[in-house]
Write a protein that holds these residues in place. Structure first.
Motif, short mmCIF file in Angstrom:
data_model
loop_
_atom_site.label_atom_id
_atom_site.label_comp_id
_atom_site.label_asym_id
_atom_site.label_seq_id
_atom_site.Cartn_x
_atom_site.Cartn_y
_atom_site.Cartn_z
N PRO A 40 0.84 -1.26 0.09
CA PRO A 40 -0.20 0.03 0.07
C PRO A 40 0.81 1.28 -0.23
O PRO A 40 2.01 1.21 0.34
CB PRO A 40 -0.76 -0.16 1.33
N ARG A 41 0.34 2.30 -0.26
CA ARG A 41 0.79 3.57 -0.35
C ARG A 41 1.33 4.29 1.11
O ARG A 41 2.32 4.86 1.47
CB ARG A 41 -0.04 4.68 -1.03
N LEU A 42 0.30 3.90 1.99
CA LEU A 42 0.44 4.12 3.45
C LEU A 42 1.64 3.36 4.09
O LEU A 42 1.28 2.14 3.96
CB LEU A 42 -0.86 4.25 4.23
N ARG A 43 2.31 3.90 4.91
CA ARG A 43 3.35 3.22 5.79
C ARG A 43 3.82 3.80 6.85
O ARG A 43 3.56 5.09 6.98
CB ARG A 43 4.54 2.73 4.81
N TYR A 44 4.51 3.60 7.62
CA TYR A 44 5.11 4.19 8.95
C TYR A 44 6.62 4.45 8.55
O TYR A 44 7.20 3.46 7.96
CB TYR A 44 5.08 3.00 10.01
N ARG A 45 7.08 5.61 9.02
CA ARG A 45 8.48 6.22 8.62
C ARG A 45 8.98 6.68 10.14
O ARG A 45 8.30 7.76 10.77
CB ARG A 45 8.50 7.28 7.76
N LEU A 46 9.93 6.01 10.64
CA LEU A 46 10.53 6.35 11.81
C LEU A 46 11.91 6.89 11.74
O LEU A 46 12.80 6.46 10.62
CB LEU A 46 10.85 5.25 12.74
N GLY A 47 12.28 8.11 12.18
CA GLY A 47 13.39 8.61 12.11
C GLY A 47 14.57 7.43 12.81
O GLY A 47 14.37 6.99 13.84
N ALA A 48 15.59 7.40 11.93
CA ALA A 48 16.85 6.42 12.44
C ALA A 48 18.19 6.91 12.33
O ALA A 48 19.16 6.20 12.01
CB ALA A 48 16.64 5.06 11.67
N ASN A 49 18.21 8.45 12.94
CA ASN A 49 19.51 8.98 12.68
C ASN A 49 20.36 8.71 14.01
O ASN A 49 19.70 8.29 14.96
CB ASN A 49 19.38 10.32 12.43
N GLY A 50 21.57 9.14 14.20
CA GLY A 50 22.41 8.97 15.13
C GLY A 50 22.51 7.41 15.88
O GLY A 50 22.66 6.26 14.95
N ASP A 51 22.28 7.39 17.13
CA ASP A 51 22.50 5.83 17.75
C ASP A 51 21.09 5.02 17.76
O ASP A 51 21.48 4.06 17.97
CB ASP A 51 22.45 6.23 19.20
N ARG A 52 20.31 5.52 16.90
CA ARG A 52 19.09 4.69 16.72
C ARG A 52 19.10 3.72 15.37
O ARG A 52 18.56 2.75 15.44
CB ARG A 52 17.83 5.50 16.44
N ARG A 53 20.00 3.96 14.42
CA ARG A 53 20.07 3.31 13.10
C ARG A 53 20.50 1.82 13.35
O ARG A 53 19.69 1.03 12.94
CB ARG A 53 20.89 3.98 12.27
N GLU A 54 21.63 1.68 13.94
CA GLU A 54 22.12 0.43 14.29
C GLU A 54 21.26 -0.53 14.80
O GLU A 54 20.89 -1.69 14.57
CB GLU A 54 23.35 0.29 14.88
N PRO A 55 20.74 -0.35 16.24
CA PRO A 55 19.74 -0.92 16.91
C PRO A 55 18.43 -1.32 16.28
O PRO A 55 17.95 -2.45 16.13
CB PRO A 55 19.43 -0.34 18.31
N LEU A 56 18.01 -0.56 15.40
CA LEU A 56 16.61 -0.61 14.58
C LEU A 56 16.94 -1.64 13.55
O LEU A 56 16.24 -2.65 13.26
CB LEU A 56 16.09 0.53 13.88
N VAL A 57 17.93 -1.63 12.85
CA VAL A 57 18.35 -2.48 11.62
C VAL A 57 18.65 -3.97 12.32
O VAL A 57 18.20 -4.82 11.68
CB VAL A 57 19.49 -1.88 10.93
N GLU A 58 19.59 -3.86 13.43
CA GLU A 58 19.66 -5.26 14.15
C GLU A 58 18.36 -5.92 14.54
O GLU A 58 18.24 -7.19 14.19
CB GLU A 58 20.66 -5.00 15.13
N ALA A 59 17.50 -5.05 14.95
CA ALA A 59 16.12 -5.84 15.19
C ALA A 59 15.52 -6.35 14.27
O ALA A 59 14.91 -7.48 14.48
CB ALA A 59 15.48 -4.72 15.99
N VAL A 60 15.46 -5.44 13.34
CA VAL A 60 14.60 -6.19 12.07
C VAL A 60 15.31 -7.46 11.52
O VAL A 60 14.66 -8.32 11.31
CB VAL A 60 14.35 -4.87 11.00
#
Length: 120
Positions: A64-84
């Motif tokens: 679908p066109r609608l999605r969730y977008r979360l900021g992933a800058n700084g210290d957030r990027r690596e933990p978010l990618v690792e979790a996925v």
């Protein structure tokens, strides 16, 4: 004095069809967002999640066109990618470079009109 209720909501892995990282060059580094693409329709006016909803071209047919977008800058990027990659590797579509300004802003005006929310 009335106690304010704490609002929270969860985006379950099972509700997603794809997850990945978008990025764009920024001054001296890059700017990142985690893209959570639902497996179906989402409530664009969810009381908690609406600020993360974006209307953008689907990443592939069937999404679908609608999605969730979360900021992933700084210290957030690596933990978010690792979790996925740990909990939902089958959803990972990788990293994609995007044009400057792709991140957009929440549809505050539309949200207010649709939901009558006057808190923001």
């Amino acid at each position: 004095m009335a106690q304010q209720q704490k609002r929270q909501n969860v985006i379950a892995w099972r509700s997603l069809a794809a997850v990945g990282l978008h990025w764009t060059p920024a001054k001296g580094s890059a700017s990142y967002t985690l893209e959570l693409c639902p497996d179906g329709l989402i409530d664009r006016d969810d009381p908690v999640l609406w600020p993360m909803v974006r209307d953008d071209e689907p990443l592939r047919p069937g999404l679908p066109r609608l999605r969730y977008r979360l900021g992933a800058n700084g210290d957030r990027r690596e933990p978010l990618v690792e979790a996925v990659q740990r909990y939902a590797p089958h959803l990972w579509f990788g990293e994609t470079e995007r044009e400057r300004g792709y991140g957009g802003l929440p549809d505050t005006r539309g949200h207010r009109e649709r939901s009558g929310d006057r808190t923001r």
